[in-house]
Design a protein around this motif. Structure first.
Motif, PDB file in Angstrom:
ATOM      1  N   CYS A  49      35.685  40.952  27.756  1.00  0.00           N
ATOM      2  CA  CYS A  49      37.122  40.758  27.563  1.00  0.00           C
ATOM      3  C   CYS A  49      37.390  40.958  26.083  1.00  0.00           C
ATOM      4  O   CYS A  49      36.691  40.407  25.238  1.00  0.00           O
ATOM      5  N   ARG A  50      38.376  41.760  25.749  1.00  0.00           N
ATOM      6  CA  ARG A  50      38.657  42.032  24.347  1.00  0.00           C
ATOM      7  C   ARG A  50      39.814  41.192  23.834  1.00  0.00           C
ATOM      8  O   ARG A  50      40.081  41.206  22.643  1.00  0.00           O
ATOM      9  N   MET A  93      40.178  47.073  26.363  1.00  0.00           N
ATOM     10  CA  MET A  93      39.459  47.330  27.612  1.00  0.00           C
ATOM     11  C   MET A  93      40.129  48.438  28.421  1.00  0.00           C
ATOM     12  O   MET A  93      39.488  49.102  29.219  1.00  0.00           O
ATOM     13  N   LEU A 108      43.928  34.685  30.766  1.00  0.00           N
ATOM     14  CA  LEU A 108      44.102  36.135  30.671  1.00  0.00           C
ATOM     15  C   LEU A 108      45.194  36.435  29.667  1.00  0.00           C
ATOM     16  O   LEU A 108      46.124  35.648  29.487  1.00  0.00           O
ATOM     17  N   GLN A 109      45.043  37.569  29.005  1.00  0.00           N
ATOM     18  CA  GLN A 109      46.122  38.063  28.150  1.00  0.00           C
ATOM     19  C   GLN A 109      46.619  39.378  28.741  1.00  0.00           C
ATOM     20  O   GLN A 109      47.564  39.386  29.506  1.00  0.00           O
ATOM     21  N   CYS A 110      45.936  40.491  28.428  1.00  0.00           N
ATOM     22  CA  CYS A 110      46.424  41.751  29.006  1.00  0.00           C
ATOM     23  C   CYS A 110      46.117  41.850  30.488  1.00  0.00           C
ATOM     24  O   CYS A 110      46.746  42.612  31.207  1.00  0.00           O
ATOM     25  N   GLY A 111      45.122  41.114  30.958  1.00  0.00           N
ATOM     26  CA  GLY A 111      44.815  41.103  32.382  1.00  0.00           C
ATOM     27  C   GLY A 111      43.988  42.277  32.865  1.00  0.00           C
ATOM     28  O   GLY A 111      43.668  42.356  34.051  1.00  0.00           O
ATOM     29  N   PHE A 112      43.604  43.164  31.973  1.00  0.00           N
ATOM     30  CA  PHE A 112      42.877  44.356  32.426  1.00  0.00           C
ATOM     31  C   PHE A 112      41.466  44.000  32.889  1.00  0.00           C
ATOM     32  O   PHE A 112      40.974  44.531  33.875  1.00  0.00           O
ATOM     33  N   CYS A 113      40.829  43.087  32.173  1.00  0.00           N
ATOM     34  CA  CYS A 113      39.465  42.691  32.529  1.00  0.00           C
ATOM     35  C   CYS A 113      39.432  41.687  33.663  1.00  0.00           C
ATOM     36  O   CYS A 113      38.385  41.425  34.241  1.00  0.00           O
ATOM     37  N   THR A 163      40.793  37.635  24.926  1.00  0.00           N
ATOM     38  CA  THR A 163      40.856  36.169  24.949  1.00  0.00           C
ATOM     39  C   THR A 163      39.812  35.498  24.078  1.00  0.00           C
ATOM     40  O   THR A 163      39.908  34.303  23.819  1.00  0.00           O
TER      41      THR A 163
HETATM   42  S1  FES Z   1      42.583  39.816  28.945  1.00  0.00           S
HETATM   43 FE1  FES Z   1      42.652  41.737  27.949  1.00  0.00          FE
HETATM   44  S2  FES Z   1      40.617  42.403  28.091  1.00  0.00           S
HETATM   45 FE2  FES Z   1      40.531  40.440  28.947  1.00  0.00          FE
END
Ligand code: FES
Ligand code: FES
Lengths: 167, 795
Positions: free
Chosen positions: A145-146, B199, A109-114, A148
């Motif tokens: 996911c945008r 997202m 995960l990066q931003c973790g939103f997805c 990773t």
């Molecule tokens: S971790 Fe950012 S959209 Fe999947």
């Protein structure tokens, strides 16, 4: 988006529901038009279920409804009366589940939103039905996911499913 | 680089996989993004947006909406009497759009905010927004950059002489002279319009507490956002606090301070209630910044062996309505700065135009003008090779910069001080050729498909000045470090985290620079009240510039730690090492003093400090790279970045001759960002960047019809899923920059800038028998089918 609260607007039909959420019994009266995602997020404060599109496309809002992955942004709260729901908050009773831990260890995960959406999709998947890395790709193809590029996610699932040899 | 930028005596974390501290919260659904914030008395807004692309606002009727139970207010531009337009600091060389948070008099794109409904909740606000009626006197729309260049096209801004916001024509006489005496090749390339599409959509919540405005928002810069709000609202900057909580991806799109941020703040101030805005995805498609939409015309003088002797280039960027802050013309300037690529091309004159059209404003997006340059130049080189009849790889070899050429100043002014241009290229050629042979062996007998391999080699300015975009801010970053009495460390910096792992690199470098366990380091980012003024996230700058500020601050603290410890241990400072939070003489771990004992002395038992030493164990430092330039010279040359990363891409593809679909079989990337802090995070940046590059190359397309009506819904905006994204092979090269802290260079964009070029070149290779013209993206199946004889008619 939140449900009509203190000051009422115009007569909005309301529906009583009883539903089990993360093993907790919940009784509520919800506006007939309230989305399930909004009920979970705004009324129950389970904000781990994210809304990325409200159109059933991105998969961020995926929850488990009676053991099936569903998109809570295109369901009404009124529809889940009598059901049992698990959200990302209910995945592990404490700490992280093995799958969650694998996401952490493999930079899944990066931003973790997805991420909650991926976790809830994968939580219901039988690994045997999705062999190899291509199987994993298939299993998560309904979640976008945008950040990773899916590399870390694939590695996390390979690890959780003991498929490191495919990597 | 000067000795100021060093890690401590025994670095243990830098270069390793430190797992990220926010992951536990994010994985269990406990990370609060802006849309997760709520207040009991919160109200929400819905925005009434223009339904026409170009028109005069004749009337706005809000009474019916205002009468809906639960509606608190309905406002239009006329209500914002105390609000100023967004400033334009670049008026010396650009036209001024005079952007106002809500449309005044005219609308210039579908989606432009015209009115805002504030209501008890978003459901009511949306219902009421539908009741707001706006009458437009429609005007003819300008919907393409070609139309916008036409001096007779309808003007978007009456006070401009034409639709050119920016029109720079540097002296090109040198290049022209060389062109006049040589064989000249001309090509036009275009990159389509796409967007970052994080997202998480945009969101903000404004709340007034004790007379101060607190804005939680998805912006990438806490301090730039605060300053901009103070200009527009207008309001004393000390009375504004901007906080950026967890953000679901930014990629540049969230660099802009959008109208909704201003309006939500204004409403919170006016009505005394917390006001939240959460953009829905349909709004995001038309109201959040679009990107790319460039046209690049190249004319080049060619030697007999194909080498480029000189280039004259015209870059045109379609800005959409240009109503955005900071302004969006800078990608075109960045394209210009990258037109030579990592090649020894001595003469390159680039003119740049940025034009306004009746489309969603363009803004920043990862890559920021570089993918456009790389696509044009790398396709051009393959086209030269085909035209002249030389090998495309040898042609690159004959022009690529070698290590002995470095440092090298490109014709556009970029100072390439280090890099592995030729080496990284040879690496991907080796792997790419092998992968292509495998693919050919596997699919070669298939009459219905063709395989091909394509390459792109590039440099990329990272950690740039902000001045190109804002003509205001320059390029520094800040960091404060404080050691608390128990030895714990508080680090506060102006950098921000949208998921790229900023928090983790800050903790990593701080722990190593101070010699303390990483668990004892607390990181504070993205709250303008508790962090020093910094510029935040853009241009792959944070590790380089933020890291530089951090190392300077840590160095000061470390020196003082040693001075106090030397006093306590009765030793000499130079003999001391700090590791795991303890200071001792090198080679003898005992006796030692702990960071806690030192810090206690520094701020509590200050009477025990060495004679004459001031109390305290903290430092604030700022770092601004010396070689970074902020304004171009008279020939348009500028070294706009503190460092330059480089990469080489190879794509092996299979094209289905029936459907025109492209399948990426292998993707290979060799990347050089100097010193690596956290390998998995670097790889994650590369994978994610490639996915966005692949999306733009093949699938993602924001279309408008002749009336300026957007034609792409989220459903049609095809971002790569796990099925479209290939497995990626990454090879790392490490050429540390002599001019940056620890030799670091940014990594955020290297994956994004190459795929269009590599895939385009692979397609040309695969379809060579048809001599296809591959000069535009996206390379959708319909576009590809049209390149194949007898298939072009099918749709
Ligand atoms: S971790 Fe950012 S959209 Fe999947
Ligand atoms: S938010 Fe439900 S699918 Fe995107």
């Amino acid at each position: 988006m939140s449900a009509p609260a203190a000051r009422r607007v115009e007569p909005v039909a309301e529906v009583p529901i009883s539903v089990t959420v993360n093993a907790r019994a919940v009784e509520a009266v919800v506006p007939a038009r309230q989305l399930l995602a909004d009920f979970l997020r705004d009324d129950l404060r389970l904000t781990g279920t994210h809304v990325g599109c409200e159109q059933g496309i991105c998969g961020a809002c995926t929850i488990n409804l009676d053991g099936e992955p569903v998109r809570s942004c295109i369901m009404l709260a009124a529809q889940v009366d009598g059901s049992s729901i698990t959200t990302v908050e209910g995945l592990a009773s404490e700490g992280l589940s093995p799958l969650q831990q694998a996401f952490k260890d493999n930079h899944g995960l990066q931003c973790g939103f997805c991420t909650p959406g991926f976790l809830m999709t994968l939580a219901t998947v039988d690994p045997d039905e999705y062999p190899g890395t291509d199987g994993i790709r298939e299993a998560i193809s309904g979640n976008l996911c945008r950040c990773t590029g899916y590399g870390g996610i694939l590695q996390a699932v390979r690890t959780a499913w003991n498929r490191v040899e495919d990597g | 680089m000067a000795d100021a930028f060093v890690l401590g005596s025994r670095p243990v974390y830098t270069g390793t996989h430190v797992t990220r501290r926010q992951d536990d919260a994010l994985l269990s659904g406990r990370g609060a993004y802006v849309a997760d914030l709520r207040r009991d008395d919160m109200a929400e807004i819905a925005v009434v947006r223009s339904t026409v692309a170009h028109g005069r606002i004749a009337a706005i009727r809000t009474a019916e909406a205002a009468a809906v139970a639960g509606v608190i207010a309905v406002i239009t531009a006329a209500d914002l009497t105390d609000v100023s337009p967004y400033p334009n600091f670049a008026s010396a060389y650009t036209q001024t759009p005079g952007t106002f948070p809500l449309a005044q008099d005219k609308v210039r794109y579908v989606g432009s905010p015209v009115a805002v409904v504030l209501a008890e909740n978003r459901y009511i606000a949306e219902d009421a927004a539908e009741l707001v009626e706006v009458d437009y006197e429609e005007l003819p729309a300008v919907t393409s950059l070609e139309d916008a260049l036409d001096p007779d096209s309808p003007r978007l801004f009456e006070h401009w002489p034409n639709n050119r916001l920016l029109d720079l024509q540097p002296d090109d006489s040198e290049a022209a002279a060389i062109l006049a005496g040589n064989r000249v090749l001309r090509r036009r390339y275009k990159m389509g319009r796409h967007t970052a599409m994080p997202m998480e959509t945009r969101a903000c919540m404004a709340e007034v507490r004790d007379g101060r405005l607190h804005l939680w928002c998805t912006n990438q810069h806490a301090h730039i956002a605060r300053t901009t709000l103070s200009y527009v609202l207008p309001m004393a900057e000390r009375d504004i606090r901007v906080v950026i909580p967890y953000v679901g991806g930014g990629f540049g799109l969230k660099q802009h301070l959008y109208p909704e941020d201003v309006v939500a703040s204004w409403l919170a101030l006016r009505h005394g209630r917390p006001v939240r805005f959460v953009e829905d995805r349909a709004e995001h498609m038309i109201a959040a910044a679009h990107a790319r939409d460039h046209m690049v015309d190249i004319e080049a003088a060619i030697a007999d062996d194909g080498r480029i002797l000189a280039m004259r280039v015209q870059v045109v960027q379609d800005l959409g309505s240009a109503e955005i802050f900071p302004g969006a013309w800078c990608p075109a300037l960045t394209t210009a700065a990258h037109m030579t690529g990592p090649y020894d091309i001595g003469h390159c004159a680039v003119s740049v135009a940025a034009v306004a059209t009746n489309k969603t404003p363009g803004g920043s997006y990862r890559g920021f003008g570089v993918p456009e340059a790389v696509f044009a130049l790398e396709r051009f080189i393959d086209e030269i090779a085909a035209e002249v009849g030389v090998d495309r790889l040898d042609l690159r070899r004959s022009m690529l910069l070698q290590s002995e050429d470095l440092p090298y100043k490109t014709a556009s002014g970029a100072l390439l001080d280090s890099g592995s241009f030729a080496e990284s290229f040879e690496k991907v050629v080796e792997l790419g050729e092998a992968a292509h042979r495998r693919a050919a062996a596997q699919h070669g007998t298939d009459q219905q498909s063709r395989v091909g391999v394509g390459y792109a080699v590039l440099f990329e300015g990272v950690s740039p000045t902000h001045h190109g975009a804002s003509a205001h801010w320059a390029g520094h970053e800040s960091c404060s470090i404080e050691v608390l009495p128990d030895g714990g460390v508080r680090v506060a910096s102006g950098v921000t985290d949208q998921g790229q792992g900023t928090t983790t690199f800050v903790a990593t470098l701080a722990a190593d620079a101070l010699g303390v366990p990483i668990e004892t380091v607390e990181v504070e980012l993205a709250d303008s009240d508790s962090t020093p003024y910094g510029l935040g996230a853009f241009g792959s700058r944070q590790a380089v510039i933020g890291g530089g500020a951090l190392l300077l601050a840590a160095g000061e603290v470390r020196d003082k730690v040693k001075r106090i410890a030397a006093h306590m241990l009765e030793a000499t400072e130079d003999d001391l090492v700090i590791e795991a939070g303890r200071v001792h003489v090198a080679g003898s771990p005992e006796p030692a003093v702990t960071m806690a004992a030192i810090a206690t002395r520094a701020v509590i038992r200050t009477m025990d400090l060495p004679p004459g030493m001031a109390p305290g164990l903290e430092a604030t430092a700022r770092y601004e790279p010396e070689l970074m330039e902020h304004v171009p010279d008279e020939r348009g040359r500028i070294n706009a970045s503190a460092s330059y990363a480089n990469a080489a891409h190879a794509a092996v593809i299979r094209v289905d001759l029936g459907t025109g679909e492209i399948e990426i079989l292998d993707y290979i990337l060799a990347h050089d960002c100097g010193r690596v802090i956290n390998p998995p995070i670097v790889d994650g940046q590369i994978w994610g960047g490639i996915a966005q590059g692949v999306g733009g190359a093949l699938y993602e397309d924001l279309r408008f019809n002749d009336l300026g009506q957007p034609q792409t819904a989220f459903m049609d905006y095809l971002m790569p899923s796990a099925l479209e994204m290939p497995e990626v092979v990454i090879k790392h090269f490490e050429s540390p920059s002599p001019n940056t802290p620890l030799g670091m260079k940014g990594v955020g964009e290297g994956g994004t800038v190459g795929p269009a070029a590599a895939i385009g070149n692979a397609l040309a290779h695969a379809l060579a028998e048809f001599n296809p013209q591959i000069r535009e993206t996206p390379l959708s199946p319909a576009v590809v089918r049209a390149m194949i004889p007898d298939r072009g008619a099918a749709t």
